[in-house]
Write a protein that holds these residues in place. Structure first.
Motif, PDB file in Angstrom:
ATOM      1  N   THR A 184      11.736   5.368  10.453  1.00  0.00           N
ATOM      2  CA  THR A 184      10.458   4.834   9.963  1.00  0.00           C
ATOM      3  C   THR A 184      10.621   4.349   8.528  1.00  0.00           C
ATOM      4  N   ARG A 185       9.569   3.761   7.983  1.00  0.00           N
ATOM      5  CA  ARG A 185       9.656   3.193   6.626  1.00  0.00           C
ATOM      6  C   ARG A 185      10.254   4.219   5.674  1.00  0.00           C
ATOM      7  N   ASP A 186      11.153   3.751   4.795  1.00  0.00           N
ATOM      8  CA  ASP A 186      11.924   4.697   3.976  1.00  0.00           C
ATOM      9  C   ASP A 186      11.615   4.585   2.481  1.00  0.00           C
TER      10      ASP A 186
ATOM     11  N   LYS B 133       0.841  -1.210   0.000  1.00  0.00           N
ATOM     12  CA  LYS B 133       0.000   0.000   0.000  1.00  0.00           C
ATOM     13  C   LYS B 133       0.873   1.256   0.000  1.00  0.00           C
ATOM     14  N   SER B 134       1.874   1.290   0.864  1.00  0.00           N
ATOM     15  CA  SER B 134       2.724   2.492   0.959  1.00  0.00           C
ATOM     16  C   SER B 134       3.419   2.772  -0.376  1.00  0.00           C
ATOM     17  N   ILE B 135       3.929   1.719  -1.013  1.00  0.00           N
ATOM     18  CA  ILE B 135       4.663   1.914  -2.276  1.00  0.00           C
ATOM     19  C   ILE B 135       3.691   2.262  -3.407  1.00  0.00           C
TER      20      ILE B 135
ATOM     21  N   HIS C  75       0.841   3.984  -3.190  1.00  0.00           N
ATOM     22  CA  HIS C  75       0.530   5.423  -3.072  1.00  0.00           C
ATOM     23  C   HIS C  75       1.658   6.270  -3.658  1.00  0.00           C
ATOM     24  N   ARG C  76       2.863   5.937  -3.212  1.00  0.00           N
ATOM     25  CA  ARG C  76       4.005   6.764  -3.598  1.00  0.00           C
ATOM     26  C   ARG C  76       4.303   6.657  -5.084  1.00  0.00           C
ATOM     27  N   SER C  77       4.038   5.497  -5.688  1.00  0.00           N
ATOM     28  CA  SER C  77       4.351   5.373  -7.119  1.00  0.00           C
ATOM     29  C   SER C  77       3.476   6.312  -7.944  1.00  0.00           C
TER      30      SER C  77
ATOM     31  N   VAL D 222      -3.986   7.035  17.220  1.00  0.00           N
ATOM     32  CA  VAL D 222      -4.418   7.975  16.174  1.00  0.00           C
ATOM     33  C   VAL D 222      -4.350   7.350  14.780  1.00  0.00           C
ATOM     34  N   LYS D 223      -4.554   6.048  14.716  1.00  0.00           N
ATOM     35  CA  LYS D 223      -4.656   5.378  13.405  1.00  0.00           C
ATOM     36  C   LYS D 223      -6.107   5.461  12.923  1.00  0.00           C
ATOM     37  N   GLU D 224      -6.509   4.601  11.983  1.00  0.00           N
ATOM     38  CA  GLU D 224      -7.852   4.649  11.410  1.00  0.00           C
ATOM     39  C   GLU D 224      -8.916   4.654  12.514  1.00  0.00           C
TER      40      GLU D 224
ATOM     41  N   GLY E 287      -5.197   8.160   5.298  1.00  0.00           N
ATOM     42  CA  GLY E 287      -4.278   9.072   5.990  1.00  0.00           C
ATOM     43  C   GLY E 287      -3.032   9.324   5.157  1.00  0.00           C
ATOM     44  N   THR E 288      -2.558   8.300   4.470  1.00  0.00           N
ATOM     45  CA  THR E 288      -1.346   8.472   3.651  1.00  0.00           C
ATOM     46  C   THR E 288      -1.610   9.485   2.539  1.00  0.00           C
ATOM     47  N   THR E 289      -2.778   9.397   1.904  1.00  0.00           N
ATOM     48  CA  THR E 289      -3.084  10.344   0.829  1.00  0.00           C
ATOM     49  C   THR E 289      -3.099  11.764   1.360  1.00  0.00           C
ATOM     50  N   ILE E 290      -3.863  12.005   2.420  1.00  0.00           N
ATOM     51  CA  ILE E 290      -4.047  13.399   2.864  1.00  0.00           C
ATOM     52  C   ILE E 290      -2.738  13.989   3.402  1.00  0.00           C
ATOM     53  N   ARG E 291      -1.926  13.164   4.078  1.00  0.00           N
ATOM     54  CA  ARG E 291      -0.698  13.725   4.664  1.00  0.00           C
ATOM     55  C   ARG E 291       0.374  13.943   3.591  1.00  0.00           C
ATOM     56  N   LEU E 292       0.579  12.961   2.727  1.00  0.00           N
ATOM     57  CA  LEU E 292       1.650  13.115   1.737  1.00  0.00           C
ATOM     58  C   LEU E 292       1.310  14.179   0.693  1.00  0.00           C
TER      59      LEU E 292
ATOM     60  N   LEU F  44       6.888  -2.166  12.862  1.00  0.00           N
ATOM     61  CA  LEU F  44       5.762  -3.119  12.881  1.00  0.00           C
ATOM     62  C   LEU F  44       4.470  -2.444  13.316  1.00  0.00           C
ATOM     63  N   ILE F  45       4.442  -1.109  13.161  1.00  0.00           N
ATOM     64  CA  ILE F  45       3.327  -0.343  13.732  1.00  0.00           C
ATOM     65  C   ILE F  45       1.963  -0.851  13.236  1.00  0.00           C
ATOM     66  N   ASP F  46       1.854  -1.135  11.932  1.00  0.00           N
ATOM     67  CA  ASP F  46       0.546  -1.554  11.395  1.00  0.00           C
ATOM     68  C   ASP F  46       0.214  -3.006  11.731  1.00  0.00           C
ATOM     69  N   GLU F  47       1.227  -3.758  12.168  1.00  0.00           N
ATOM     70  CA  GLU F  47       1.010  -5.170  12.469  1.00  0.00           C
ATOM     71  C   GLU F  47       0.623  -5.396  13.931  1.00  0.00           C
TER      72      GLU F  47
ATOM     73  N   VAL G 274       7.322  13.232  16.305  1.00  0.00           N
ATOM     74  CA  VAL G 274       6.695  11.900  16.269  1.00  0.00           C
ATOM     75  C   VAL G 274       7.443  11.024  15.259  1.00  0.00           C
ATOM     76  N   ALA G 275       7.406   9.709  15.510  1.00  0.00           N
ATOM     77  CA  ALA G 275       7.987   8.775  14.539  1.00  0.00           C
ATOM     78  C   ALA G 275       6.901   8.489  13.515  1.00  0.00           C
ATOM     79  N   SER G 276       6.958   9.143  12.371  1.00  0.00           N
ATOM     80  CA  SER G 276       5.896   8.981  11.366  1.00  0.00           C
ATOM     81  C   SER G 276       6.456   9.108   9.962  1.00  0.00           C
ATOM     82  N   ALA G 277       6.286   8.030   9.182  1.00  0.00           N
ATOM     83  CA  ALA G 277       6.748   8.063   7.790  1.00  0.00           C
ATOM     84  C   ALA G 277       5.874   9.000   6.958  1.00  0.00           C
ATOM     85  N   GLN G 278       4.622   9.150   7.354  1.00  0.00           N
ATOM     86  CA  GLN G 278       3.741  10.050   6.595  1.00  0.00           C
ATOM     87  C   GLN G 278       4.208  11.489   6.747  1.00  0.00           C
ATOM     88  N   VAL G 279       4.550  11.879   7.972  1.00  0.00           N
ATOM     89  CA  VAL G 279       5.003  13.250   8.211  1.00  0.00           C
ATOM     90  C   VAL G 279       6.350  13.473   7.516  1.00  0.00           C
TER      91      VAL G 279
HETATM   92  C1  S3P Z   1       2.431   4.894   6.307  1.00  0.00           C
HETATM   93  C2  S3P Z   1       2.965   5.265   7.517  1.00  0.00           C
HETATM   94  C3  S3P Z   1       2.429   4.850   8.819  1.00  0.00           C
HETATM   95  C4  S3P Z   1       1.501   3.657   8.663  1.00  0.00           C
HETATM   96  C5  S3P Z   1       0.521   3.836   7.534  1.00  0.00           C
HETATM   97  C6  S3P Z   1       1.264   4.010   6.216  1.00  0.00           C
HETATM   98  C7  S3P Z   1       3.061   5.378   5.076  1.00  0.00           C
HETATM   99  O1  S3P Z   1       1.695   5.908   9.379  1.00  0.00           O
HETATM  100  O2  S3P Z   1       0.811   3.416   9.874  1.00  0.00           O
HETATM  101  O3  S3P Z   1      -0.328   2.727   7.431  1.00  0.00           O
HETATM  102  O4  S3P Z   1       2.754   4.839   3.981  1.00  0.00           O
HETATM  103  O5  S3P Z   1       3.888   6.295   5.152  1.00  0.00           O
HETATM  104  P1  S3P Z   1       2.382   7.041  10.303  1.00  0.00           P
HETATM  105  O6  S3P Z   1       3.273   7.858   9.444  1.00  0.00           O
HETATM  106  O7  S3P Z   1       1.236   7.837  10.856  1.00  0.00           O
HETATM  107  O8  S3P Z   1       3.127   6.289  11.366  1.00  0.00           O
END
Ligand code: S3P
Length: 427
Positions: free
Chosen positions: A192-194, A20-22, A24-26, A339-341, A92-97, A311-314, A164-169
């Motif tokens: 966080t995820r890179d 899902k993350s990849i 969105h980004r693609s 503060v997830k879904e 959340g990924t759409t609106i933040r990124l 492993l936040i989503d797991e 915060v530790a957040s890949a979206q931010v």
């Molecule tokens: C995501 C980052 C994580 C994750 C979300 C997808 C991303 O959120 O929980 O499902 O694709 O960058 P946070 O950045 O809020 O930790």
């Protein structure tokens, strides 16, 4: 809907749906790069389709022939003002990124989503983006969506220590920094995820990473690429747990992305005593692999610190795993789950306890006392895809009675074929 209960011997092979993350980004990178980007194995879940539609609304030509998605990017300056407010659905990924991308446009955009999106904190993104010179604001003076983003072509670089530790931010700031006049420095709270950093390089951009510190110069021009999205370890997680806790099981999971910023669950399964084999198949840059999971006797462990973002989503399904482990499992440093879904700390404890688990919610995680049998109950996903899928895996353990799941439709956010895939494993 009524869930499947009382299974033993899950057996078979699953081709894990795309990340899902990849995905969105693609679309995002394709839209802001120059030239054509082709995406194979795009995840056609509701969330990623929200991103696809959002960029179409911003004037980007995106074609889908059912197999390959083609994005005809014209650079960030090729985006045009949307005719109406953009609907991000549950994503959340759409609106933040997208906020980071829109920060560099010369127009205003309104973004809204469903009732879960209307409760997601946005200051974490809006504060740094506004510091860079854009004007983002939430609904009625709050930080919550609907949001208005007024971009500027003259974004300033930022030096930002992330609270915060957040890949979206991080990703939103990186998208803005790509358009800023000068060098930005971002220091992560935890790594966080890179995927965004990887894709900046993949699309021909430059970025320097040293531990938790990221340096990036703007403005940069990116070039369209060919993307092949690997399977999502966050979707594989449900089968990793099912295979571990359902008696007499052996499940093979193909094409699972193994980016090290995402593989915390594999370490947890191993520490708990799970029987897991990993056969790597991808190359060094795009690690992927085949996972084989078998039923095993598990023991409780402590999970906290730097592993949490990996492993936040797991964590909801890891909590289920812990209900079937001998002893106590403590999950800490995971306050982001609130503060997830939905508030996943409360949702996991409430719904699994209804089924007979013994879970205490805490301020930053969960304390799970195992091993507990589970029984039938009426449960809800709270409209959260990962809570819904976790509850179906839990239901497989129920020996008598039924499990009725409310709001099961949320599962299509990340895994539209979840029930079909699970079906392949029943005897
Ligand atoms: C995501 C980052 C994580 C994750 C979300 C997808 C991303 O959120 O929980 O499902 O694709 O960058 P946070 O950045 O809020 O930790």
């Amino acid at each position: 809907m009524e869930l499947v209960v009382n299974q033993i011997g899950l057996n078979g092979e699953i081709d894990i749906p795309s990340d899902k993350s990849i995905s969105h980004r693609s679309i995002m990178f394709g839209a802001i790069a120059n030239g054509k980007t082709t995406i194979k194995n795009f995840l056609r879940g509701d969330d990623c389709l929200s991103t696809l539609k959002a960029f179409q609304d911003l004037g980007v030509l995106i074609e889908d022939d059912g197999e390959t998605i083609t994005v005809h990017g014209k650079g960030i300056s090729g985006l045009t003002q949307a005719k109406k407010a953009i609907d991000v659905g549950n994503s959340g990924t759409t609106i933040r990124l997208i906020t980071g991308i829109l920060a560099g446009t010369d127009f205003s955009t309104e973004l809204f989503g469903d009732h879960s999106i209307a409760k997601r904190p946005m200051n974490r993104v809006m504060l740094p983006i506004n510091q860079m010179g854009a004007e983002c604001s939430g609904h009625d003076g709050t930080e919550f969506p609907p949001l208005t983003i007024k971009g500027t072509r003259t974004l300033k670089p930022i030096h930002y220590q992330m609270p915060v530790a957040s890949a979206q931010v991080k990703s939103a700031i990186l998208f803005a920094a790509l358009q800023a006049q000068g060098e930005s420095v971002i220091i992560e709270k935890e790594k966080t995820r890179d995927h965004t950093e990887d894709m900046i390089r993949q699309f021909g951009g430059e970025i320097a990473i040293s531990g938790k510190e990221i340096r990036i110069k703007g403005p940069q021009k990116l070039t369209g690429q060919e993307i092949n999205v690997p399977g999502d370890i966050s979707s594989a997680a449900f089968f990793l747990v099912a295979g571990s806790i359902i008696e007499n099981s052996r499940i093979i999971l193909n094409n699972v992305g193994l980016n090290p910023t995402r593989t915390g669950i594999l370490e947890v399964i191993e520490q708990m005593g799970g029987k897991l084999t990993v056969e790597e198949t991808g190359n060094k840059e795009n690690k992927a692999g085949k996972l084989i999971i078998e039923t095993s006797d598990l023991k409780g462990i402590e999970i906290g610190g730097e592993i949490i973002p990996r492993l936040i989503d797991e964590l909801p399904v890891i909590a289920l795993l812990a209900t079937q482990a001998q002893g106590t499992t403590i999950i800490r440093d995971a306050e982001e789950l609130k503060v997830k879904e939905t508030n996943r700390i409360d949702a996991v404890a409430t719904e699994l306890n209804k089924m007979g688990a013994s879970i205490e919610p805490t301020d930053d995680g969960l304390i799970i006392h195992g091993k507990t049998p589970l029984h039938g109950a009426k449960v809800t996903s709270y409209g959260d895809h990962r809570i819904g899928m976790m509850l179906q895996i839990a239901a497989l353990l129920v020996k008598s009675g039924t499990v009725e799941l409310e709001k099961a439709e949320a599962i299509s956010v990340s895994y539209p074929a979840f029930f079909d895939d699970l079906n392949k494993l029943y005897q």
